[in-house]
Design a protein around this motif. Structure first.
Motif, PDB file in Angstrom:
ATOM      1  N   CYS A  26       0.834  -1.204   0.000  1.00 39.49           N
ATOM      2  CA  CYS A  26       0.000   0.000   0.000  1.00 39.49           C
ATOM      3  C   CYS A  26       0.869   1.254   0.000  1.00 39.49           C
ATOM      4  O   CYS A  26       0.573   2.221  -0.715  1.00 39.49           O
ATOM      5  CB  CYS A  26      -0.930   0.000   1.216  1.00 39.49           C
ATOM      6  SG  CYS A  26      -2.273  -1.179   1.087  1.00 39.49           S
ATOM      7  N   GLN A  29       2.298   1.650  -3.436  1.00 41.68           N
ATOM      8  CA  GLN A  29       1.251   2.099  -4.355  1.00 41.68           C
ATOM      9  C   GLN A  29       0.961   3.588  -4.150  1.00 41.68           C
ATOM     10  O   GLN A  29       0.841   4.346  -5.127  1.00 41.68           O
ATOM     11  CB  GLN A  29      -0.011   1.274  -4.119  1.00 41.68           C
ATOM     12  CG  GLN A  29      -1.119   1.573  -5.092  1.00 41.68           C
ATOM     13  CD  GLN A  29      -2.345   0.693  -4.823  1.00 41.68           C
ATOM     14  OE1 GLN A  29      -2.303  -0.196  -3.994  1.00 41.68           O
ATOM     15  NE2 GLN A  29      -3.411   0.970  -5.531  1.00 41.68           N
ATOM     16  N   ARG A  38      -0.574   6.615 -11.529  1.00 41.96           N
ATOM     17  CA  ARG A  38      -1.775   5.851 -11.234  1.00 41.96           C
ATOM     18  C   ARG A  38      -1.954   4.667 -12.196  1.00 41.96           C
ATOM     19  O   ARG A  38      -2.443   3.613 -11.818  1.00 41.96           O
ATOM     20  CB  ARG A  38      -2.994   6.759 -11.295  1.00 41.96           C
ATOM     21  CG  ARG A  38      -4.294   6.065 -10.964  1.00 41.96           C
ATOM     22  CD  ARG A  38      -5.464   7.026 -10.899  1.00 41.96           C
ATOM     23  NE  ARG A  38      -5.342   8.029  -9.860  1.00 41.96           N
ATOM     24  CZ  ARG A  38      -5.655   7.850  -8.576  1.00 41.96           C
ATOM     25  NH1 ARG A  38      -6.085   6.690  -8.178  1.00 41.96           N
ATOM     26  NH2 ARG A  38      -5.525   8.822  -7.709  1.00 41.96           N
ATOM     27  N   THR A  42       3.626  -0.707 -12.017  1.00 42.96           N
ATOM     28  CA  THR A  42       3.912  -0.929 -10.597  1.00 42.96           C
ATOM     29  C   THR A  42       2.633  -0.872  -9.766  1.00 42.96           C
ATOM     30  O   THR A  42       2.432  -1.678  -8.849  1.00 42.96           O
ATOM     31  CB  THR A  42       4.912   0.128 -10.076  1.00 42.96           C
ATOM     32  OG1 THR A  42       6.058   0.130 -10.911  1.00 42.96           O
ATOM     33  CG2 THR A  42       5.298  -0.126  -8.643  1.00 42.96           C
ATOM     34  N   THR A  43       1.759   0.057 -10.089  1.00 41.46           N
ATOM     35  CA  THR A  43       0.493   0.185  -9.373  1.00 41.46           C
ATOM     36  C   THR A  43      -0.358  -1.049  -9.579  1.00 41.46           C
ATOM     37  O   THR A  43      -0.910  -1.606  -8.626  1.00 41.46           O
ATOM     38  CB  THR A  43      -0.267   1.444  -9.845  1.00 41.46           C
ATOM     39  OG1 THR A  43       0.563   2.584  -9.661  1.00 41.46           O
ATOM     40  CG2 THR A  43      -1.565   1.613  -9.087  1.00 41.46           C
ATOM     41  N   HIS A  44      -0.473  -1.509 -10.809  1.00 38.51           N
ATOM     42  CA  HIS A  44      -1.298  -2.680 -11.110  1.00 38.51           C
ATOM     43  C   HIS A  44      -0.726  -3.953 -10.467  1.00 38.51           C
ATOM     44  O   HIS A  44      -1.472  -4.777  -9.931  1.00 38.51           O
ATOM     45  CB  HIS A  44      -1.448  -2.864 -12.627  1.00 38.51           C
ATOM     46  CG  HIS A  44      -2.185  -1.742 -13.271  1.00 38.51           C
ATOM     47  ND1 HIS A  44      -3.524  -1.528 -13.058  1.00 38.51           N
ATOM     48  CD2 HIS A  44      -1.768  -0.752 -14.093  1.00 38.51           C
ATOM     49  CE1 HIS A  44      -3.916  -0.463 -13.727  1.00 38.51           C
ATOM     50  NE2 HIS A  44      -2.861   0.040 -14.380  1.00 38.51           N
ATOM     51  N   SER A  46       1.162  -4.052  -7.754  1.00 40.67           N
ATOM     52  CA  SER A  46       0.993  -3.980  -6.301  1.00 40.67           C
ATOM     53  C   SER A  46      -0.454  -4.253  -5.897  1.00 40.67           C
ATOM     54  O   SER A  46      -0.703  -4.890  -4.879  1.00 40.67           O
ATOM     55  CB  SER A  46       1.481  -2.639  -5.750  1.00 40.67           C
ATOM     56  OG  SER A  46       0.717  -1.577  -6.257  1.00 40.67           O
ATOM     57  N   ILE A  47      -1.406  -3.803  -6.707  1.00 38.93           N
ATOM     58  CA  ILE A  47      -2.824  -4.081  -6.421  1.00 38.93           C
ATOM     59  C   ILE A  47      -3.085  -5.581  -6.500  1.00 38.93           C
ATOM     60  O   ILE A  47      -3.706  -6.167  -5.610  1.00 38.93           O
ATOM     61  CB  ILE A  47      -3.751  -3.311  -7.394  1.00 38.93           C
ATOM     62  CG1 ILE A  47      -3.719  -1.814  -7.087  1.00 38.93           C
ATOM     63  CG2 ILE A  47      -5.180  -3.847  -7.316  1.00 38.93           C
ATOM     64  CD1 ILE A  47      -4.403  -0.952  -8.128  1.00 38.93           C
TER      65      ILE A  47
END
Length: 188
Positions: A26, A29, A38, A42-44, A46-47
């Motif tokens: 988190c 992210q 966004r 990396t964001t995807h 980590s989600i």
């Protein structure tokens, strides 16, 4: 991809450690989003990893709680409900082989799986001992039948010596009862 595989195949992570990993993801992210990323990979990632970790944590917690409950004994007796709940949970959360996908269950060599297996083995042993004790101490066939049902529900096979001995004892008692009844009827 390597992070996801590591999450799925780690065997010694605890719910607390998994929660720490979720918190770290988190933080990563949030840092990426603050920098305008966004839609970055990396964001995807980590989600997705966070979702897998949350599912794994839930499975590990459920399995650990059920195994702990199944290990408890009330008056030295196996709790049939706890063992059945554990076996059901094991079927639901343990993957039969090495997990490869996010939807897969816990690795079968994970510590929580080993704890659950040990609880089932202990219940198996305790149930057969309970049946043997009932056969030795009880003149009541109902107590023996109940202990036998617990054995079968725990997973003790019908050919196990304790169950076969109980069946033989019950049959002998029924035969003795019939014979006594016939003798009483003949004497009357």
């Amino acid at each position: 991809e390597n992070l996801l595989v590591r999450i799925l195949t780690t065997l010694d992570d605890t719910p607390r450690g998994i929660t720490e990993q979720i918190d770290q993801l988190c933080d990563i992210q949030e840092a990426v989003i603050e920098r305008g990323g966004r839609c970055e990979a990396t964001t995807h990632i980590s989600i997705r990893c966070r979702e897998v970790l949350q599912a794994k944590r839930d499975r590990v917690e459920r399995l650990d709680e059920c195994a702990t409950e199944a290990d408890k004994r009330e008056n030295g007796l196996v709790s049939l409900e706890a063992i059945l709940a554990l076996k059901k949970t094991m079927k639901e959360v343990i993957h039969p082989t090495v997990p490869q996908y996010a939807k897969d269950g816990i690795h079968p060599s994970h510590w929580a799986c080993k704890k659950a297996e040990a609880a089932v083995e202990k219940a198996y042993e305790d149930a057969t001992n309970q049946l043997r004790d009932a056969c030795k101490a009880s003149s009541d066939g109902e107590e023996i039948r109940e202990a036998k049902q617990i054995c079968l529900a725990v997973g003790v096979p019908a050919w196990h010596p304790a169950i076969m001995g109980a069946d033989n004892l019950l049959k002998k008692r029924e035969d003795d009862f019939r014979r006594e009844k016939q003798e009483q009827e003949a004497a009357a």
